[in-house]
Design a protein around this motif. Structure first.
Motif, PDB file in Angstrom:
ATOM      1  N   LEU A 122      44.497  47.892  46.157  1.00  0.00           N
ATOM      2  CA  LEU A 122      44.046  48.192  46.028  1.00  0.00           C
ATOM      3  C   LEU A 122      42.908  48.472  44.353  1.00  0.00           C
ATOM      4  N   LEU A 123      41.407  48.756  44.228  1.00  0.00           N
ATOM      5  CA  LEU A 123      40.862  48.949  42.939  1.00  0.00           C
ATOM      6  C   LEU A 123      40.130  50.294  43.751  1.00  0.00           C
ATOM      7  N   PRO A 124      40.150  51.573  43.192  1.00  0.00           N
ATOM      8  CA  PRO A 124      39.799  53.119  43.413  1.00  0.00           C
ATOM      9  C   PRO A 124      38.632  53.267  42.820  1.00  0.00           C
ATOM     10  N   HIS A 125      37.638  52.562  42.424  1.00  0.00           N
ATOM     11  CA  HIS A 125      36.323  52.864  42.441  1.00  0.00           C
ATOM     12  C   HIS A 125      35.191  52.622  42.483  1.00  0.00           C
ATOM     13  N   PRO A 126      35.062  52.817  43.607  1.00  0.00           N
ATOM     14  CA  PRO A 126      33.960  52.575  45.046  1.00  0.00           C
ATOM     15  C   PRO A 126      32.764  52.150  44.341  1.00  0.00           C
ATOM     16  N   GLU A 127      32.372  52.648  43.355  1.00  0.00           N
ATOM     17  CA  GLU A 127      30.641  52.015  41.903  1.00  0.00           C
ATOM     18  C   GLU A 127      31.457  50.662  41.518  1.00  0.00           C
ATOM     19  N   ILE A 128      32.595  50.872  41.102  1.00  0.00           N
ATOM     20  CA  ILE A 128      32.476  49.032  40.790  1.00  0.00           C
ATOM     21  C   ILE A 128      32.680  48.369  42.040  1.00  0.00           C
ATOM     22  N   ILE A 129      32.854  48.537  43.707  1.00  0.00           N
ATOM     23  CA  ILE A 129      32.479  46.944  44.255  1.00  0.00           C
ATOM     24  C   ILE A 129      31.452  47.608  44.168  1.00  0.00           C
ATOM     25  N   GLU A 130      30.759  48.611  44.641  1.00  0.00           N
ATOM     26  CA  GLU A 130      29.317  48.814  44.838  1.00  0.00           C
ATOM     27  C   GLU A 130      28.537  47.502  44.277  1.00  0.00           C
ATOM     28  N   ALA A 131      28.485  47.732  42.746  1.00  0.00           N
ATOM     29  CA  ALA A 131      28.154  47.260  41.623  1.00  0.00           C
ATOM     30  C   ALA A 131      28.449  45.447  41.088  1.00  0.00           C
ATOM     31  N   GLU A 153      28.636  41.779  42.132  1.00  0.00           N
ATOM     32  CA  GLU A 153      27.973  40.504  42.640  1.00  0.00           C
ATOM     33  C   GLU A 153      28.909  39.061  42.757  1.00  0.00           C
ATOM     34  N   VAL A 154      28.378  38.882  43.777  1.00  0.00           N
ATOM     35  CA  VAL A 154      28.953  37.153  43.243  1.00  0.00           C
ATOM     36  C   VAL A 154      28.536  36.902  42.078  1.00  0.00           C
ATOM     37  N   VAL A 165      39.169  36.633  37.056  1.00  0.00           N
ATOM     38  CA  VAL A 165      38.886  36.423  39.139  1.00  0.00           C
ATOM     39  C   VAL A 165      37.398  36.503  38.995  1.00  0.00           C
ATOM     40  N   GLU A 166      36.883  35.781  39.553  1.00  0.00           N
ATOM     41  CA  GLU A 166      35.501  35.148  39.620  1.00  0.00           C
ATOM     42  C   GLU A 166      35.159  35.773  40.879  1.00  0.00           C
ATOM     43  N   VAL A 167      34.338  37.510  41.263  1.00  0.00           N
ATOM     44  CA  VAL A 167      33.906  37.291  42.836  1.00  0.00           C
ATOM     45  C   VAL A 167      32.948  36.572  43.599  1.00  0.00           C
ATOM     46  N   ASP A 224      35.934  39.983  47.120  1.00  0.00           N
ATOM     47  CA  ASP A 224      36.844  38.986  47.444  1.00  0.00           C
ATOM     48  C   ASP A 224      36.601  37.811  45.916  1.00  0.00           C
ATOM     49  N   CYS A 225      37.743  37.246  45.847  1.00  0.00           N
ATOM     50  CA  CYS A 225      37.715  36.910  44.157  1.00  0.00           C
ATOM     51  C   CYS A 225      38.639  35.604  44.560  1.00  0.00           C
ATOM     52  N   THR A 226      38.594  34.647  43.594  1.00  0.00           N
ATOM     53  CA  THR A 226      39.056  33.257  43.213  1.00  0.00           C
ATOM     54  C   THR A 226      39.804  33.795  41.841  1.00  0.00           C
ATOM     55  N   VAL A 227      40.931  33.150  41.560  1.00  0.00           N
ATOM     56  CA  VAL A 227      41.603  33.386  40.104  1.00  0.00           C
ATOM     57  C   VAL A 227      41.383  32.159  39.427  1.00  0.00           C
ATOM     58  N   VAL A 228      40.692  33.066  38.080  1.00  0.00           N
ATOM     59  CA  VAL A 228      40.139  31.797  37.456  1.00  0.00           C
ATOM     60  C   VAL A 228      41.213  31.147  36.386  1.00  0.00           C
ATOM     61  N   VAL A 229      41.897  32.762  35.738  1.00  0.00           N
ATOM     62  CA  VAL A 229      42.515  32.347  34.328  1.00  0.00           C
ATOM     63  C   VAL A 229      43.758  33.095  35.519  1.00  0.00           C
ATOM     64  N   PRO A 230      45.471  32.054  35.948  1.00  0.00           N
ATOM     65  CA  PRO A 230      46.106  32.823  36.776  1.00  0.00           C
ATOM     66  C   PRO A 230      47.269  33.686  35.827  1.00  0.00           C
TER      67      PRO A 230
END
Length: 171
Positions: free
Chosen positions: A120-129, A131-132, A145-147, A156-162
């Motif tokens: 959960l990321l309970p901040h819809p404003e971050i999700i909406e803002a 971008e890939v 992570v990179e979007v 959806d993100c790819t882990v860059v630094v584990p």
């Protein structure tokens, strides 16, 4: 003691144009230590409200005011307040989850406890803002992570630094 405070008041230090700041912590929270810091030149005491309880900060404030009264000289207090911090939700595993380089990981608005695949990321404003190509740093940058994809209510993100991601870590 009166002679000590009288000569103290006329000391050269009161004519300086700069101020010295001392951050108070566990090793510097007694009357004796705060007085020693003051006598060594501290003009301002910083209280870090990101750590400790407010009752402890009140005790430190009272001690500073006692030193101030003893030497009849004003002492400034800086209350360091943390700004808003965006945090992930909780995980089903109380130890958190280890994210591997290259793996996919999702941030979403689902209240279900997180797994190795999502949280959960309970901040819809971050999700909406977001971008890939945007980068998110988790736990003060320990995990990066990179979007790679977005949709209604998720990233959806790819882990860059584990690294390990745990309950309520900052994003």
């Amino acid at each position: 003691p009166q002679q000590q405070t009288d000569s103290f008041k006329s000391a050269q230090r009161w004519r300086k144009k700069t101020k010295q700041l001392a951050t108070l912590g566990p090793a510097s929270s007694s009357f004796e230590m705060i007085e020693k810091l003051f006598l060594a030149g501290a003009d301002v005491f910083r209280l870090n409200f990101s750590h400790g309880e407010h009752a402890q900060k009140k005790e430190l404030l009272d001690i500073i005011r006692q030193v101030e009264a003893k030497y009849d000289h004003p002492i400034a207090i800086l209350g360091d307040l943390q700004g808003p911090k965006l945090r992930v939700g909780t995980f089903a595993n109380p130890d958190g989850e280890m994210l591997q380089a290259g793996q996919m990981f999702r941030f979403d608005l689902d209240q279900t406890p997180g797994t190795n695949q999502r949280v959960l990321l309970p901040h819809p404003e971050i999700i909406e803002a977001s971008e890939v190509g945007h980068v998110l740093l988790i736990d003060d940058g320990k995990v990066k992570v990179e979007v790679t994809g977005t949709g209604p209510g998720y990233l959806d993100c790819t882990v860059v630094v584990p690294g390990k991601i745990k309950d309520k870590k900052g994003v």
